[in-house]
Enzyme design. Sequence first.
Site, mmCIF file in Angstrom:
data_model
loop_
_atom_site.group_PDB
_atom_site.id
_atom_site.type_symbol
_atom_site.label_atom_id
_atom_site.label_comp_id
_atom_site.label_asym_id
_atom_site.label_seq_id
_atom_site.Cartn_x
_atom_site.Cartn_y
_atom_site.Cartn_z
ATOM 1 N N ASN A 254 1.267 3.028 -2.581
ATOM 2 C CA ASN A 254 0.468 3.923 -3.429
ATOM 3 C C ASN A 254 -0.731 4.483 -2.657
ATOM 4 O OD1 ASN A 254 1.442 4.206 -6.332
ATOM 5 N ND2 ASN A 254 1.696 2.006 -5.964
ATOM 6 N N HIS B 142 -0.229 0.825 -13.042
ATOM 7 C CA HIS B 142 0.543 -0.332 -13.514
ATOM 8 C C HIS B 142 2.007 0.074 -13.656
ATOM 9 C CE1 HIS B 142 1.279 -4.185 -15.370
ATOM 10 N NE2 HIS B 142 2.027 -3.552 -16.251
ATOM 11 N N GLY C 263 0.777 -1.241 0.000
ATOM 12 C CA GLY C 263 0.000 0.000 0.000
ATOM 13 C C GLY C 263 0.807 1.288 0.000
ATOM 14 N N ASN D 52 -6.453 2.404 -12.322
ATOM 15 C CA ASN D 52 -5.448 1.433 -11.898
ATOM 16 C C ASN D 52 -4.064 2.020 -12.141
ATOM 17 O OD1 ASN D 52 -4.386 -1.231 -11.211
ATOM 18 N ND2 ASN D 52 -3.956 -1.491 -13.392
ATOM 19 N N LYS E 260 -6.952 -9.025 -7.888
ATOM 20 C CA LYS E 260 -8.131 -9.837 -8.188
ATOM 21 C C LYS E 260 -8.800 -9.291 -9.442
ATOM 22 C CE LYS E 260 -9.471 -13.048 -5.287
ATOM 23 N NZ LYS E 260 -9.395 -14.442 -5.739
ATOM 24 N N GLU F 26 5.322 6.310 -9.569
ATOM 25 C CA GLU F 26 3.928 5.933 -9.298
ATOM 26 C C GLU F 26 3.337 6.861 -8.244
ATOM 27 O OE1 GLU F 26 3.087 1.765 -8.537
ATOM 28 O OE2 GLU F 26 4.863 1.180 -9.645
HETATM 29 C C1 GRF Z 1 2.709 -1.129 -7.672
HETATM 30 O O1 GRF Z 1 3.894 -1.363 -8.363
HETATM 31 C C2 GRF Z 1 1.568 -0.939 -8.630
HETATM 32 O O2 GRF Z 1 1.949 -0.346 -9.834
HETATM 33 C C3 GRF Z 1 1.139 -2.343 -8.911
HETATM 34 O O3 GRF Z 1 1.277 -3.007 -7.675
HETATM 35 C C4 GRF Z 1 2.262 -2.357 -6.881
HETATM 36 C C5 GRF Z 1 1.632 -1.986 -5.578
HETATM 37 O O4 GRF Z 1 2.565 -1.427 -4.680
HETATM 38 N N1 GRF Z 1 -0.183 -2.392 -9.463
HETATM 39 P P1 GRF Z 1 2.093 -0.842 -3.295
HETATM 40 O O5 GRF Z 1 1.300 -1.921 -2.581
HETATM 41 O O6 GRF Z 1 1.246 0.366 -3.565
HETATM 42 O O7 GRF Z 1 3.341 -0.505 -2.559
#
Ligand code: GRF
Length: 213
Positions: free
Chosen positions: A21, A116, A19, A114, A98, A186
Site C-alpha cells: 500500500n 482495512h 508495504g 487507515n 500497533k 486497496e
Molecule cells: C493490507 O491488507 C491492509 O488493508 C491491512 O494490512 C495489509 C497491509 O499490506 N491494514 P501491505 O503491507 O500494504 O502490503
Amino acid sequence: MPQLKIAPHNIAVLLSGGGTNLQSIIDNIKLGNINGKIEVVISNKKDAYGLERAKLNNIDAVYVNAKNYENINEFNDKIIEELTKRNIDLVVLAGYLKILSPQFIKTFNNRIINIHPSLIPSFCGKGYYGIKVHEEAIKYGVKVSGATVHFVDENADTGPIIFQDVVFIDDNDTAESLQKKVLQIEHKILPQAVKLFCDGKIQITDRKVTVKE
Ligand code: GRF
C-alpha cells in the site's frame, strides 16, 4: 482567475509489513496524481519490507522499537515527535499493527487514515488483521468482501468511512486468493483517498464523509 495552489502536503506512512500500500502511494506521487510528499515511513518492525521500499525511494525510514519505551504512550510519544518535527499533515496507516495512544489521535485529529481489508463494519475491530480477516470472511460464507479507507478515531476501525470498494467471492476462493483480490482494490482506493485529502476535498460532517466538487 488564477487557481489557488495548495502547498504539497507532508505525508507519513506507518506500517508493520511489506508495504504494497505504501508502494501504491509512492507510485501515484511519481505519476503526479497526489499533491504531497512522503516525508517519512515509520515501522515498529525492524525487518518490515516497507522500510526497504522507503529507502529505495529516498524516503526517511525510521524503526521505532517499542521495547525501548516504558509503555505504549511513551512509544507513541516518540512517533509523535518524529512526525511533528517533519510537519506532517497526514498520517497514513498502511498495515500498521500497533495501537495509537489517545494523545496521538488528539494530535492528528481527522488527519489519520487507515486501510482495512474488509467492508467495515464486517470483519473488523480487535483481532481482525492480516490473513485472519479473509479467513473469517471465507468461513462466514459472505459473497462479497472489499476494502475500506477510513479516518482513525479512538476505537479500532470505527472512524468515518472515506471510501469502500467490493470484490466478489467465488466458490473456490481461499483466504489467500481473497487477500490478493482485496489488495488490488486497496491499491486504488488508498491513493485516491490520499489524493483527495491533499487536494483539501474531504469533508467530515458528524461521521459522514463527503467529497467536495
Ligand atoms: C493490507 O491488507 C491492509 O488493508 C491491512 O494490512 C495489509 C497491509 O499490506 N491494514 P501491505 O503491507 O500494504 O502490503
